[in-house]
Design a protein around this motif. Structure first.
Motif, PDB file in Angstrom:
ATOM      1  N   LEU A 272     -81.015  39.345  44.378  1.00 56.92           N
ATOM      2  CA  LEU A 272     -82.407  39.664  43.490  1.00 56.92           C
ATOM      3  C   LEU A 272     -82.160  40.611  42.423  1.00 56.92           C
ATOM      4  O   LEU A 272     -82.684  40.801  41.419  1.00 56.92           O
ATOM      5  N   SER A 273     -81.355  41.942  42.716  1.00 52.14           N
ATOM      6  CA  SER A 273     -81.080  42.963  42.001  1.00 52.14           C
ATOM      7  C   SER A 273     -80.476  42.393  40.766  1.00 52.14           C
ATOM      8  O   SER A 273     -80.655  42.898  39.723  1.00 52.14           O
ATOM      9  N   ILE A 274     -79.391  41.617  40.950  1.00 48.37           N
ATOM     10  CA  ILE A 274     -78.555  41.243  39.647  1.00 48.37           C
ATOM     11  C   ILE A 274     -79.535  40.129  38.704  1.00 48.37           C
ATOM     12  O   ILE A 274     -79.475  40.505  37.734  1.00 48.37           O
ATOM     13  N   ILE A 275     -80.372  39.593  39.451  1.00 47.60           N
ATOM     14  CA  ILE A 275     -81.467  38.442  38.582  1.00 47.60           C
ATOM     15  C   ILE A 275     -82.272  39.631  37.846  1.00 47.60           C
ATOM     16  O   ILE A 275     -82.665  39.392  36.586  1.00 47.60           O
ATOM     17  N   ALA A 276     -82.966  40.741  38.494  1.00 49.07           N
ATOM     18  CA  ALA A 276     -83.727  41.575  37.999  1.00 49.07           C
ATOM     19  C   ALA A 276     -83.027  42.243  36.730  1.00 49.07           C
ATOM     20  O   ALA A 276     -83.749  42.637  35.797  1.00 49.07           O
ATOM     21  N   LEU A 277     -81.931  42.595  36.963  1.00 49.66           N
ATOM     22  CA  LEU A 277     -81.049  43.376  36.058  1.00 49.66           C
ATOM     23  C   LEU A 277     -81.095  42.758  34.607  1.00 49.66           C
ATOM     24  O   LEU A 277     -81.309  43.248  33.660  1.00 49.66           O
ATOM     25  N   PHE A 278     -80.785  41.574  34.837  1.00 47.16           N
ATOM     26  CA  PHE A 278     -80.192  40.765  33.629  1.00 47.16           C
ATOM     27  C   PHE A 278     -81.434  39.877  33.125  1.00 47.16           C
ATOM     28  O   PHE A 278     -81.415  39.484  31.894  1.00 47.16           O
ATOM     29  N   ILE A 279     -82.596  39.875  33.678  1.00 44.48           N
ATOM     30  CA  ILE A 279     -83.791  39.339  33.095  1.00 44.48           C
ATOM     31  C   ILE A 279     -84.654  40.304  32.139  1.00 44.48           C
ATOM     32  O   ILE A 279     -84.981  39.990  31.129  1.00 44.48           O
ATOM     33  N   ASN A 280     -84.455  41.402  32.480  1.00 44.67           N
ATOM     34  CA  ASN A 280     -85.067  42.690  31.900  1.00 44.67           C
ATOM     35  C   ASN A 280     -84.103  43.816  31.760  1.00 44.67           C
ATOM     36  O   ASN A 280     -83.916  44.542  32.936  1.00 44.67           O
ATOM     37  N   ILE A 281     -83.298  43.832  30.977  1.00 42.37           N
ATOM     38  CA  ILE A 281     -82.054  44.637  30.825  1.00 42.37           C
ATOM     39  C   ILE A 281     -82.675  45.965  30.405  1.00 42.37           C
ATOM     40  O   ILE A 281     -81.833  47.091  30.596  1.00 42.37           O
ATOM     41  N   VAL A 332     -75.485  46.248  31.754  1.00 38.23           N
ATOM     42  CA  VAL A 332     -76.526  46.105  31.218  1.00 38.23           C
ATOM     43  C   VAL A 332     -76.877  47.350  30.197  1.00 38.23           C
ATOM     44  O   VAL A 332     -77.397  46.973  29.456  1.00 38.23           O
ATOM     45  N   LEU A 333     -76.224  48.481  30.518  1.00 35.67           N
ATOM     46  CA  LEU A 333     -76.522  49.583  29.699  1.00 35.67           C
ATOM     47  C   LEU A 333     -75.702  49.260  28.422  1.00 35.67           C
ATOM     48  O   LEU A 333     -76.244  49.755  27.262  1.00 35.67           O
ATOM     49  N   VAL A 334     -74.634  48.523  28.468  1.00 40.21           N
ATOM     50  CA  VAL A 334     -73.673  47.980  27.305  1.00 40.21           C
ATOM     51  C   VAL A 334     -74.245  47.045  26.485  1.00 40.21           C
ATOM     52  O   VAL A 334     -74.148  46.715  25.281  1.00 40.21           O
ATOM     53  N   LEU A 335     -75.055  46.060  27.119  1.00 41.27           N
ATOM     54  CA  LEU A 335     -75.497  45.016  26.389  1.00 41.27           C
ATOM     55  C   LEU A 335     -76.272  45.075  24.844  1.00 41.27           C
ATOM     56  O   LEU A 335     -76.170  44.471  24.057  1.00 41.27           O
ATOM     57  N   PRO A 336     -77.326  46.169  25.146  1.00 42.80           N
ATOM     58  CA  PRO A 336     -77.919  46.452  23.694  1.00 42.80           C
ATOM     59  C   PRO A 336     -76.715  46.456  22.554  1.00 42.80           C
ATOM     60  O   PRO A 336     -77.246  45.931  21.350  1.00 42.80           O
ATOM     61  N   PHE A 337     -75.889  47.291  22.852  1.00 40.00           N
ATOM     62  CA  PHE A 337     -74.840  47.408  21.549  1.00 40.00           C
ATOM     63  C   PHE A 337     -74.300  46.035  21.357  1.00 40.00           C
ATOM     64  O   PHE A 337     -73.885  45.812  20.242  1.00 40.00           O
ATOM     65  N   ILE A 338     -73.879  45.158  22.126  1.00 40.93           N
ATOM     66  CA  ILE A 338     -73.473  43.989  22.026  1.00 40.93           C
ATOM     67  C   ILE A 338     -74.508  43.139  21.348  1.00 40.93           C
ATOM     68  O   ILE A 338     -74.147  42.258  20.429  1.00 40.93           O
ATOM     69  N   ARG A 339     -75.510  43.261  21.488  1.00 46.36           N
ATOM     70  CA  ARG A 339     -76.590  42.362  20.885  1.00 46.36           C
ATOM     71  C   ARG A 339     -76.760  42.651  19.273  1.00 46.36           C
ATOM     72  O   ARG A 339     -76.990  41.824  18.457  1.00 46.36           O
ATOM     73  N   LYS A 340     -76.632  43.954  19.151  1.00 43.93           N
ATOM     74  CA  LYS A 340     -76.624  44.407  17.783  1.00 43.93           C
ATOM     75  C   LYS A 340     -75.368  43.923  17.028  1.00 43.93           C
ATOM     76  O   LYS A 340     -75.487  43.440  15.757  1.00 43.93           O
ATOM     77  N   TYR A 341     -74.207  43.998  17.713  1.00 39.19           N
ATOM     78  CA  TYR A 341     -73.209  43.279  17.195  1.00 39.19           C
ATOM     79  C   TYR A 341     -73.361  41.890  16.709  1.00 39.19           C
ATOM     80  O   TYR A 341     -73.033  41.330  15.647  1.00 39.19           O
ATOM     81  N   GLN A 342     -73.913  41.022  17.739  1.00 33.97           N
ATOM     82  CA  GLN A 342     -74.341  39.622  17.432  1.00 33.97           C
ATOM     83  C   GLN A 342     -75.288  39.468  16.259  1.00 33.97           C
ATOM     84  O   GLN A 342     -74.948  38.563  15.548  1.00 33.97           O
ATOM     85  N   LYS A 343     -76.201  40.263  16.248  1.00 33.35           N
ATOM     86  CA  LYS A 343     -77.301  40.264  15.050  1.00 33.35           C
ATOM     87  C   LYS A 343     -76.514  40.424  13.808  1.00 33.35           C
ATOM     88  O   LYS A 343     -76.993  39.781  12.704  1.00 33.35           O
ATOM     89  N   LYS A 344     -75.435  41.372  13.810  1.00 38.76           N
ATOM     90  CA  LYS A 344     -74.901  41.653  12.456  1.00 38.76           C
ATOM     91  C   LYS A 344     -74.082  40.390  12.272  1.00 38.76           C
ATOM     92  O   LYS A 344     -74.085  40.183  10.739  1.00 38.76           O
ATOM     93  N   ASN A 345     -73.534  39.802  12.997  1.00 36.31           N
ATOM     94  CA  ASN A 345     -72.709  38.518  12.566  1.00 36.31           C
ATOM     95  C   ASN A 345     -73.496  37.266  12.199  1.00 36.31           C
ATOM     96  O   ASN A 345     -73.023  36.875  11.346  1.00 36.31           O
ATOM     97  N   LYS A 346     -74.735  37.368  12.695  1.00 39.89           N
ATOM     98  CA  LYS A 346     -75.720  36.338  12.179  1.00 39.89           C
ATOM     99  C   LYS A 346     -75.988  36.265  10.659  1.00 39.89           C
ATOM    100  O   LYS A 346     -76.412  35.377   9.965  1.00 39.89           O
TER     101      LYS A 346
END
Length: 389
Positions: A272-281, A332-346
């Motif tokens: 449950l902790s893993i689900i909660a972490l990745f649903i709301n990072i 989860v702490l690193v994911l926001p930076f990965i999202r910024k990189y994906q948004k830049k590529n789009k």
């Protein structure tokens, strides 16, 4: 009034019938009195020159002051130990101490206590206080604590057969040291037992033989709530002072308590902790709470288990689960930076062309959080399954 008197008469008649039925006939009384006279005469003749403080162990087998070639030595003393009871009472893993309810029958031959039954009315055995005869010194090896069930109010009795065979029954509570390998905890099993030897006498002056008696209880009743006994038998191990007879018991832990209250809850807490972490990072509170819970479980295990070279599987399971959750938090702490990189590529032309393809549409639909969540859930499940392999 009449009813009460009738009840009293009937009760008195019934009790008198019981008392009279226990009385002996004249012939039976004569036989019993003759038996007592023969037994008293046997006792007088048997113990007239008998000294219970003098050992029955023959010590001239290897004496250098005796001509061994010309001397006909009697057989060495043989002690037969028969197991009467070996019931598990308690197991303290931290101290590696196992407590048994240990009862045994000891039989040996004292040649000074022989008689001809025909000279004493056919009496072939008698019962005497143990203090009246010589008893071998039996030592329980590797014992942490031993308690004997004896008192002056309940004197212990020995039996003597006409051929000199003497025996007695002893009941003890023996706490012995047992080396325990708890690597497979809580699915561990061990072999522990009670070792018996003649510690005072030389090894060439006696021989110990162990026998299995009728314990009178099935194996299912020889354990306790946490442990079950799967085997009770006799083992023999070499010892520098002679043969050590060892009555062994193979014990196996009942893992239900730890499976239901530690292993399964720890698995679902991680799940449950893993689900909660990745649903709301953006919220890692659940992960930090999980770390506190796992650390608390480790503290409990550290207090209950012995400090051995190998860490128990359950502790490894909790540690690995802790590492999985900590890694999930780091990801989860690193994911926001990965999202910024994906948004830049789009925003570039190559990103627009990739979105138009099937692979690009699937990539756009499948979020990275779900992929990572499945990976960590798989790791959590494998960690749980390894416990039972």
């Amino acid at each position: 009034m009449l009813k009460s008197m009738l009840l009293f008469v009937l009760s008195t008649w019934f009790l008198n019938g019981i008392v009279f039925s226990q009385d002996m006939t004249p012939d039976e009384a004569a036989t019993y009195n003759k038996f007592l006279e023969d037994q008293n005469r046997l006792w007088t003749d048997l113990f007239k020159n008998y000294n219970p403080t003098i050992s029955a162990i023959y010590t001239l087998h290897t004496s250098k002051f005796v001509d061994q070639n010309r001397t006909a030595h009697p057989p060495i003393t043989e002690l037969n130990l028969t197991l009467g009871m070996l019931k598990l009472v308690d197991v303290v893993e931290v101290e590696e101490k196992v407590t048994f309810l240990f009862d045994y029958i000891a039989e040996y031959k004292d040649s000074r206590l022989k008689w001809d039954p025909l000279e004493y009315g056919g009496i072939d055995h008698i019962y005497v206080p143990q203090k009246a005869v010589w008893l071998p010194e039996i030592t329980i090896a590797d014992a942490h604590e031993i308690k004997f069930f004896e008192s002056d109010d309940a004197p212990r009795t020995a039996w003597i057969n006409y051929n000199g065979t003497t025996g007695f029954y002893t009941s003890t509570v023996a706490s012995v040291i047992c080396q325990m390998d708890v690597f497979k905890f809580p699915l561990d099993h061990h072999e522990c037992g009670v070792s018996i030897l003649f510690h005072t006498y030389f090894a060439d002056e006696y021989e110990i033989k162990s026998l299995m008696g009728d314990i009178g209880k099935p194996l299912a009743l020889l354990g306790n709530g946490e442990w079950k006994v799967t085997y009770v038998g006799v083992d023999e191990e070499p010892h520098k002072t002679g043969d050590v007879q060892r009555f062994i018991a193979r014990i196996e832990r009942n893992p239900g308590f730890y499976v239901a209250l530690v292993m399964i809850p720890a698995f679902f807490i991680n799940f449950l902790s893993i689900i909660a972490l990745f649903i709301n990072i953006e919220d890692i509170t659940v992960g930090l709470t999980n770390i506190m819970a796992m650390t608390f479980i480790l503290v409990i295990l550290a207090a209950d288990l012995p400090k051995t070279a190998r860490i128990p599987l359950l502790a490894i399971y909790v540690i690995v689960g802790l590492v999985i959750v900590m890694t999930s938090i780091a990801v989860v702490l690193v994911l926001p930076f990965i999202r910024k990189y994906q948004k830049k590529n789009k925003n570039n032309e190559m990103g627009e062309e990739l979105i138009k393809t099937r692979l690009g549409r699937f990539y756009n639909w499948l979020k990275l959080e779900y992929v990572l969540m499945m990976i960590f859930q798989m790791a959590n499940f494998i960690n749980f399954i390894i416990l039972f392999m």
